[in-house]
Design an enzyme around this catalytic site. Structure first.
Site, mmCIF file in Angstrom:
data_model
loop_
_atom_site.group_PDB
_atom_site.id
_atom_site.type_symbol
_atom_site.label_atom_id
_atom_site.label_comp_id
_atom_site.label_asym_id
_atom_site.label_seq_id
_atom_site.Cartn_x
_atom_site.Cartn_y
_atom_site.Cartn_z
ATOM 1 N N THR A 198 20.381 -12.523 18.303
ATOM 2 C CA THR A 198 20.988 -11.580 19.247
ATOM 3 C C THR A 198 19.940 -10.970 20.166
ATOM 4 O O THR A 198 20.109 -10.934 21.395
ATOM 5 C CB THR A 198 21.699 -10.455 18.481
ATOM 6 O OG1 THR A 198 22.669 -11.022 17.603
ATOM 7 C CG2 THR A 198 22.386 -9.505 19.441
ATOM 8 N N THR A 199 18.843 -10.479 19.568
ATOM 9 C CA THR A 199 17.786 -9.835 20.347
ATOM 10 C C THR A 199 17.101 -10.826 21.281
ATOM 11 O O THR A 199 16.555 -10.437 22.321
ATOM 12 C CB THR A 199 16.763 -9.187 19.404
ATOM 13 O OG1 THR A 199 17.458 -8.378 18.455
ATOM 14 C CG2 THR A 199 15.769 -8.322 20.162
ATOM 15 N N TYR A 239 34.195 -15.031 17.897
ATOM 16 C CA TYR A 239 35.303 -15.350 18.796
ATOM 17 C C TYR A 239 36.467 -16.048 18.106
ATOM 18 O O TYR A 239 37.603 -15.602 18.209
ATOM 19 C CB TYR A 239 34.840 -16.181 20.015
ATOM 20 C CG TYR A 239 35.906 -16.246 21.098
ATOM 21 C CD1 TYR A 239 36.149 -15.138 21.906
ATOM 22 C CD2 TYR A 239 36.683 -17.381 21.288
ATOM 23 C CE1 TYR A 239 37.143 -15.168 22.870
ATOM 24 C CE2 TYR A 239 37.676 -17.410 22.249
ATOM 25 C CZ TYR A 239 37.899 -16.308 23.042
ATOM 26 O OH TYR A 239 38.890 -16.334 23.987
ATOM 27 N N TYR A 246 23.761 -14.235 8.471
ATOM 28 C CA TYR A 246 23.697 -13.081 9.377
ATOM 29 C C TYR A 246 25.103 -12.534 9.566
ATOM 30 O O TYR A 246 25.942 -13.155 10.209
ATOM 31 C CB TYR A 246 23.088 -13.536 10.713
ATOM 32 C CG TYR A 246 22.930 -12.479 11.786
ATOM 33 C CD1 TYR A 246 22.964 -11.114 11.511
ATOM 34 C CD2 TYR A 246 22.710 -12.863 13.107
ATOM 35 C CE1 TYR A 246 22.809 -10.172 12.510
ATOM 36 C CE2 TYR A 246 22.537 -11.927 14.122
ATOM 37 C CZ TYR A 246 22.591 -10.587 13.821
ATOM 38 O OH TYR A 246 22.425 -9.663 14.813
ATOM 39 N N ARG A 273 29.588 -7.636 16.536
ATOM 40 C CA ARG A 273 29.501 -8.656 17.581
ATOM 41 C C ARG A 273 30.404 -9.855 17.313
ATOM 42 O O ARG A 273 30.906 -10.473 18.252
ATOM 43 C CB ARG A 273 28.048 -9.134 17.739
ATOM 44 C CG ARG A 273 27.139 -8.109 18.389
ATOM 45 C CD ARG A 273 25.741 -8.654 18.596
ATOM 46 N NE ARG A 273 24.858 -7.682 19.213
ATOM 47 C CZ ARG A 273 24.652 -7.565 20.523
ATOM 48 N NH1 ARG A 273 25.282 -8.356 21.367
ATOM 49 N NH2 ARG A 273 23.801 -6.667 20.989
ATOM 50 N N LYS A 308 21.059 -11.239 6.295
ATOM 51 C CA LYS A 308 20.779 -10.111 7.180
ATOM 52 C C LYS A 308 22.096 -9.355 7.330
ATOM 53 O O LYS A 308 23.043 -9.858 7.932
ATOM 54 C CB LYS A 308 20.272 -10.589 8.548
ATOM 55 C CG LYS A 308 20.079 -9.463 9.569
ATOM 56 C CD LYS A 308 19.695 -10.011 10.938
ATOM 57 C CE LYS A 308 19.580 -8.901 11.973
ATOM 58 N NZ LYS A 308 19.247 -9.422 13.325
ATOM 59 N N ILE A 333 15.331 -6.994 9.032
ATOM 60 C CA ILE A 333 15.148 -7.855 10.200
ATOM 61 C C ILE A 333 15.227 -6.907 11.380
ATOM 62 O O ILE A 333 16.309 -6.432 11.736
ATOM 63 C CB ILE A 333 16.225 -8.962 10.287
ATOM 64 C CG1 ILE A 333 16.284 -9.753 8.977
ATOM 65 C CG2 ILE A 333 15.921 -9.877 11.466
ATOM 66 C CD1 ILE A 333 14.999 -10.441 8.587
#
Length: 291
Positions: free
Chosen positions: A45-46, A108, A134, A139, A162, A204
């Site tokens: 993501t980052t 999604y 994760y 999100r 994570k 993380i």
């Protein structure tokens, strides 16, 4: 797969033209290794993975793997909402020399728990690389329940999660229900110390881009039994953690890196410049430095 106590969810450095930039990547990686980072997670993501095409992801994987040169583990973000595509990305990451992969909950299309087990199990069966799950409901719009993580942890190469659900209750259930070799990492900087207190492994992190050494001090103090020192460091860092997430990630952290002299370029649309948030971050940063 030993991610250590601080894995940095690394930003992707871009040139002024918006291309992945090797020289900036090298400077960033060296900065992170020298300031407490135990492992690097790239194209998550980052790292603005939604805006990176496959070739760009492969470039980032190969660049970081080359720069790191086995000094610390490099974990490639290869998870998508497409199981077959995730297998292909994971296979390529293995070819490039990644030490493991991070697989996000499918976004999604929002699978149920049975679908998540099928998705992650299939990818795991197609690779020999260690896997970091994760879970980020904010999100992906789906929450991977503790029971699902516990079931998946029984697969040999699924070694850690994570957890970015923000729920310590959920994290505690995972820790209680998994083997001691399975590691639980916080996906939220502000929950690092609380997670350690219930048996988690580490974080993380995004904040480790700029305060990695301080976070390592906090973790080390807790591990050494100096809970008062760890708590004091947590409280000192808390406002900074909040400022780093005061706008969509990684907008604030890329600005924060520029403040300490590490250029990583801008962000790609649909993200935009930090704008008015810069003055708030500057104030928080000065207060932190003066504390």
């Amino acid at each position: 797969m030993d991610l250590g106590q601080i894995g940095t969810a690394m930003v992707t450095p871009f040139s002024n033209a918006g291309n992945v930039e090797y020289d900036l990547t090298e400077k960033l990686v060296e900065h992170l290794i020298s300031t407490g980072t135990d492992s690097l997670i790239v194209c998550g993501t980052t790292g603005e993975s939604p805006t990176l095409n496959h070739d760009e992801k492969f470039t980032v994987f190969s660049n970081v793997i080359e720069i790191v040169n086995k000094r610390i583990p490099v974990i490639a973000g290869t998870g998508t909402f497409n199981t077959a595509e995730s297998v292909k990305l994971t296979s390529r990451a293995a070819e490039l020399g990644a030490d493991g992969v991070m697989l996000v909950t499918p976004y999604y299309n929002r699978p149920d728990q049975k679908g998540m087990v099928a998705h992650f199990s299939h990818i795991a069966s197609e690779t020999g690389l260690p896997i970091l799950l994760y879970n980020i409901p904010g999100r992906s719009a789906v929450n991977m329940l503790p029971e699902t993580v516990i079931e998946l942890s029984k697969i040999k190469n699924i070694r850690a999660v994570k957890e970015a659900s923000g729920s310590l209750d959920q994290m505690a259930k995972i820790i209680s229900g998994t083997d001691s070799s399975f590691k639980v990492y916080s996906g939220d900087d502000a929950l690092t110390l609380p997670l350690l207190s219930i048996g988690g492994e580490g974080v993380i992190s995004v904040a480790s881009h700029i305060v990695g050494l301080e976070m390592k001090q906090m973790i080390s103090a807790f591990k050494a039994g100096d809970t008062e020192k760890a708590a004091n460091l947590h409280r000192k860092l808390l406002a900074l953690f909040q400022a780093i997430f005061s706008a969509p990630n990684p907008v604030p952290i890329k600005y924060a890196l520029s403040v300490i002299g590490i250029d990583t370029g801008g962000v790609r649309m649909p993200l935009t410049d930090f704008g008015e948030g810069k003055s708030l971050f500057d104030e928080v940063w000065q207060n932190y430095k003066n504390a």
